[in-house]
Design a protein around this motif. Structure first.
Motif, PDB file in Angstrom:
ATOM      1  N   HIS A 141       0.788  -1.228   0.000  1.00 37.03           N
ATOM      2  CA  HIS A 141       0.000   0.000   0.000  1.00 37.03           C
ATOM      3  C   HIS A 141       0.818   1.275   0.000  1.00 37.03           C
ATOM      4  N   ARG A 142       2.106   1.146   0.220  1.00 40.76           N
ATOM      5  CA  ARG A 142       2.923   2.354   0.236  1.00 40.76           C
ATOM      6  C   ARG A 142       3.313   2.690  -1.203  1.00 40.76           C
ATOM      7  N   PRO A 143       2.847   3.831  -1.747  1.00 39.98           N
ATOM      8  CA  PRO A 143       3.207   4.119  -3.142  1.00 39.98           C
ATOM      9  C   PRO A 143       4.684   4.437  -3.275  1.00 39.98           C
TER      10      PRO A 143
ATOM     11  N   GLY B 118      -0.867   8.133  -5.334  1.00 40.55           N
ATOM     12  CA  GLY B 118      -1.349   6.808  -4.952  1.00 40.55           C
ATOM     13  C   GLY B 118      -2.480   6.266  -5.811  1.00 40.55           C
TER      14      GLY B 118
ATOM     15  N   ARG C 218       4.032   9.456  -4.612  1.00 39.17           N
ATOM     16  CA  ARG C 218       3.662  10.066  -3.329  1.00 39.17           C
ATOM     17  C   ARG C 218       3.137  11.474  -3.492  1.00 39.17           C
TER      18      ARG C 218
END
Ligand SMILES: [Cu+2]
Length: 148
Positions: free
Chosen positions: A19-21, A94, A52
């Protein structure tokens, strides 16, 4: 013993990684469909993954095409569709932005005649802040199935 203690944390770690772009936008699932009639433009499709920070896609180019344009499909009256050039595409942080058959697409004009199904076509994506992203598109024949 150690494995038992760590196991409950593993799913959380996997989710966090997904989930972390990435810092910069990425392009995946890029492909090109060759024209039925050689000399006509080819269509290109892909998925943009926002980084981000929000960016604006303003240009596409390929070393194997004279010119690349971004288009949107417009549905007019009586179900007729037409295309209009897109001068920019917002890529929110994102977010996932898809160019796919029947929707937004890119058109490659003046395609290198040596391109065959299976040829990797490099495409560069230019953003309004001067940054770029690169992708290698998979080429399919005019009547071929979408690879993604
Ligand atoms: Cu078009």
């Amino acid at each position: 013993m150690i494995i038992r203690r760590l196991a409950p944390f593993a799913p959380f770690l996997l989710l966090a990684a997904c989930h972390r772009p990435a810092a910069e936008p990425k392009v995946t699932e890029a492909w090109v469909r060759l024209p039925a009639v050689s000399g006509q433009p080819a269509a290109a499709y892909f998925t943009l993954h926002g980084g981000r920070s929000a960016k604006t896609l303003i240009r596409m180019e390929s070393a194997l095409a004279a010119k690349t344009e971004m288009h949107q499909n417009m549905r007019g009256m009586q179900g007729m569709t037409s295309m209009a050039p897109l001068d920019h595409v917002d890529v929110p942080a994102g977010a996932t932005v898809q160019f796919k058959p029947g929707g937004n697409h890119a058109m490659l004009f003046g395609l290198d005649p040596a391109i065959r199904p299976g040829t990797a076509v490099p495409i560069r994506f230019g953003f309004s802040d001067g940054t770029t992203a690169e992708a290698e598109a998979k080429t399919v024949a005019a009547g071929g199935d979408a690879p993604y």
